[in-house]
Design an enzyme around this catalytic site. Structure first.
Site, PDB file in Angstrom:
ATOM      1  N   GLY A 241       0.779  -1.233   0.000  1.00 64.51           N
ATOM      2  CA  GLY A 241       0.000   0.000   0.000  1.00 64.51           C
ATOM      3  C   GLY A 241       0.811   1.283   0.000  1.00 64.51           C
ATOM      4  O   GLY A 241       0.237   2.368   0.059  1.00 64.51           O
ATOM      5  N   CYS A 280       5.195  -5.143  -0.448  1.00 68.57           N
ATOM      6  CA  CYS A 280       4.876  -4.030  -1.339  1.00 68.57           C
ATOM      7  C   CYS A 280       4.923  -4.470  -2.795  1.00 68.57           C
ATOM      8  O   CYS A 280       5.785  -5.253  -3.198  1.00 68.57           O
ATOM      9  CB  CYS A 280       5.885  -2.906  -1.133  1.00 68.57           C
ATOM     10  SG  CYS A 280       5.792  -2.185   0.508  1.00 68.57           S
ATOM     11  N   ARG A 282       3.291  -2.116  -5.914  1.00 66.72           N
ATOM     12  CA  ARG A 282       3.385  -0.905  -6.734  1.00 66.72           C
ATOM     13  C   ARG A 282       4.662  -0.097  -6.492  1.00 66.72           C
ATOM     14  O   ARG A 282       5.348   0.301  -7.426  1.00 66.72           O
ATOM     15  CB  ARG A 282       2.162  -0.021  -6.413  1.00 66.72           C
ATOM     16  CG  ARG A 282       2.016   1.207  -7.288  1.00 66.72           C
ATOM     17  CD  ARG A 282       0.855   2.074  -6.797  1.00 66.72           C
ATOM     18  NE  ARG A 282      -0.325   1.287  -6.522  1.00 66.72           N
ATOM     19  CZ  ARG A 282      -1.250   0.968  -7.436  1.00 66.72           C
ATOM     20  NH1 ARG A 282      -1.144   1.422  -8.653  1.00 66.72           N
ATOM     21  NH2 ARG A 282      -2.281   0.217  -7.103  1.00 66.72           N
ATOM     22  N   CYS A 357     -12.291  -0.328 -29.897  1.00 71.55           N
ATOM     23  CA  CYS A 357     -13.567   0.237 -30.325  1.00 71.55           C
ATOM     24  C   CYS A 357     -14.470   0.475 -29.120  1.00 71.55           C
ATOM     25  O   CYS A 357     -15.583  -0.060 -29.051  1.00 71.55           O
ATOM     26  CB  CYS A 357     -14.232  -0.706 -31.310  1.00 71.55           C
ATOM     27  SG  CYS A 357     -13.133  -1.085 -32.658  1.00 71.55           S
TER      28      CYS A 357
HETATM   29  C1  LIG Z   1      -2.002  -6.313  -3.654  1.00 71.73           C
HETATM   30  C2  LIG Z   1      -1.541  -6.668  -2.313  1.00 71.73           C
HETATM   31  C3  LIG Z   1      -0.330  -6.175  -1.843  1.00 71.73           C
HETATM   32  C4  LIG Z   1       0.497  -5.184  -2.594  1.00 71.73           C
HETATM   33  O1  LIG Z   1      -0.151  -3.962  -2.653  1.00 71.73           O
HETATM   34  P1  LIG Z   1       0.569  -2.653  -3.240  1.00 71.73           P
HETATM   35  O2  LIG Z   1      -0.472  -1.607  -3.067  1.00 71.73           O
HETATM   36  O3  LIG Z   1       0.901  -2.924  -4.660  1.00 71.73           O
HETATM   37  O4  LIG Z   1       1.778  -2.413  -2.416  1.00 71.73           O
HETATM   38  C5  LIG Z   1       0.096  -6.603  -0.593  1.00 71.73           C
HETATM   39  N1  LIG Z   1      -0.644  -7.474   0.146  1.00 71.73           N
HETATM   40  C6  LIG Z   1      -1.812  -7.961  -0.294  1.00 71.73           C
HETATM   41  C7  LIG Z   1      -2.558  -8.907   0.558  1.00 71.73           C
HETATM   42  C8  LIG Z   1      -2.308  -7.572  -1.523  1.00 71.73           C
HETATM   43  O5  LIG Z   1      -3.482  -8.039  -1.933  1.00 71.73           O
END
Ligand SMILES: *Cc1c(COP(=O)(O)O)cnc(C)c1O
Length: 408
Positions: A241, A280, A282, A357
């Site tokens: 996150g 992590c 993203r 499209c």
């Molecule tokens: C998707 C997810 C993550 C990674 O989330 P990011 O926002 O990409 O860091 C970590 N833990 C769980 C359980 C997830 O579903």
């Protein structure tokens, strides 16, 4: 973002731009490619891992981008990988027989739980009471005891409001109100060893200080339960996150503020025997990935100017999925080998659309452009996470982009 890191990002983009120019000189087909700067990826993630406090570990959540080159590059650097399916376990085991794996996600099948045991997953994140029963049964049949974390959907109130997976009704985790019931009956699950808790409650947080506050809240609850139910807290998984600022690339999550706050927090809030796990996605892979796509047409329609590119949301669904205009820069291509006019726009507000499209095939809406010509290339930045991985590649049967990996 510190000055130094933004300078190195500028250099990285320049390197990719140069590569694209060379590619354009060598090919007649319109450019359409994902480009991964592996050197930048490794530098970014290594710096993050090395600056973390000793009692914390950084895992990479591979659903953000599970390409083999990415996993290969990250395996020697991160503490392990977080996966959400048996397919992802297999991808990880293909590149490493023993790298630690954390396995989460709702609705795990018997085959997946069995696979997790057989492939030597380190921790399974249990998402419901039913899953706990199922796993205990499978572990019993295999004659093993499996280490798990209980994934809990906390009720809050949280120290901040941008929550996505927890703090509200979702399909994730065990409702906080059921935790006492589960903890008081752990003896009914002799083949499952609860080692701690998992709280992944939000996505794309940009604020380092608020992230530390959230983790403080997690620590407080985990400690409270550990005392209340006599549980040795070996692990506290605080999820992923950590965010990427797509609307202003210059102002990214302040990692140094974050790790300083984290170090203080871990010393004051947790016993040294507890390890904090991060998973992590993203934040680790977005910045070093690019989607480069050539301008095929430019037109004005009912007063709005559209720039149409090779590809679209079937390659890069992230902007529609997040309802944002994805940042890009124009790589100018001088060559124009045709006898007919080259369409262009100057100092205009443009909307960038793909070849599908559907009016939803938009990568950026109403953004200012100083000059764009057919044959130029739009270089979408921070495209390395949740880009190709979440897109509907076969819709309309257009060719796939190339996948290019610039060496370390
Ligand atoms: C998707 C997810 C993550 C990674 O989330 P990011 O926002 O990409 O860091 C970590 N833990 C769980 C359980 C997830 O579903």
């Amino acid at each position: 973002m510190s000055l130094e890191s933004s300078t190195s990002y500028t250099l990285e983009v320049a390197r990719v731009r140069e590569y694209i120019q060379e590619m354009k000189e060598l090919q007649n087909e319109p450019i359409c490619a994902y480009i991964r700067d592996l050197r930048a990826l490794v530098a970014h993630v290594r710096q993050r891992v090395q600056s973390m406090p000793g009692s914390s570990k950084l895992f990479y959540a591979i659903k953000a981008n599970s390409e083999e080159h990415v996993l290969q590059a990250l395996a020697p650097i991160v503490h392990g990988f977080e996966v959400a399916s048996l397919g992802e376990i297999v991808k990880v085991r293909k590149i490493s027989a023993d790298i630690p794996i954390l396995f989460g996600g709702p609705g795990k099948t018997e085959a997946e739980l069995l696979g997790a045991i057989e492939y030597g997953v380190q921790l399974i994140h249990v998402e419901s009471l039913h899953e706990l029963n199922k796993l205990n049964d499978i572990a019993e049949q295999k004659g093993v005891c499996v280490s798990v974390l209980l994934r809990v959907n906390l009720s809050g109130p949280f120290p901040q409001a941008t929550l996505a997976m927890g703090g509200r009704p979702t399909q994730f985790g065990i409702d906080e109100s059921l935790v006492p019931q589960v903890m008081e009956h752990l003896k009914d699950y002799p083949h499952v060893q609860v080692e701690g808790f998992h709280f992944h409650s939000l996505s794309n947080n940009l604020n380092a200080i608020s992230h530390v506050k959230l983790l403080k809240y997690y620590c407080k609850i985990a400690n409270q339960w550990s005392t209340e139910f006599g549980l040795t807290l070996r692990y506290l998984n605080v999820g992923g996150g950590i965010g990427v600022n797509y609307s202003n690339l210059e102002e990214q999550f302040d990692w140094s503020i974050f790790v300083n706050g984290l170090a203080t927090l871990l010393t004051s809030e947790l016993k040294s025997s507890t390890t904090v796990l991060f998973e992590c996605g993203r934040y680790l892979t977005a910045s070093s990935g690019y989607y480069a796509t050539e301008v095929l047409d430019i037109k004005t329609n009912h007063g709005k100017t559209f720039v149409i590119v090779r590809g679209g949301t079937h390659h890069f669904r992230l902007p529609v999925s997040w309802q944002h205009s994805h940042p890009f820069e124009v790589v100018e291509v001088e060559a124009w080998p045709h006898s007919y006019d080259r369409p262009q726009v100057m100092e205009k507000t443009i909307t960038v659309a793909g070849q599908l499209c559907t009016p939803k095939d938009i990568l950026a809406s109403d953004v200012a452009a100083s000059r764009v010509r057919v044959g130029d290339i739009l270089l979408f930045q921070y495209a390395g996470a949740y880009g190709w991985a979440i897109s509907h590649h076969e819709f309309l049967s257009h060719p796939h982009p190339k996948h290019i990996y610039l060496d370390q």
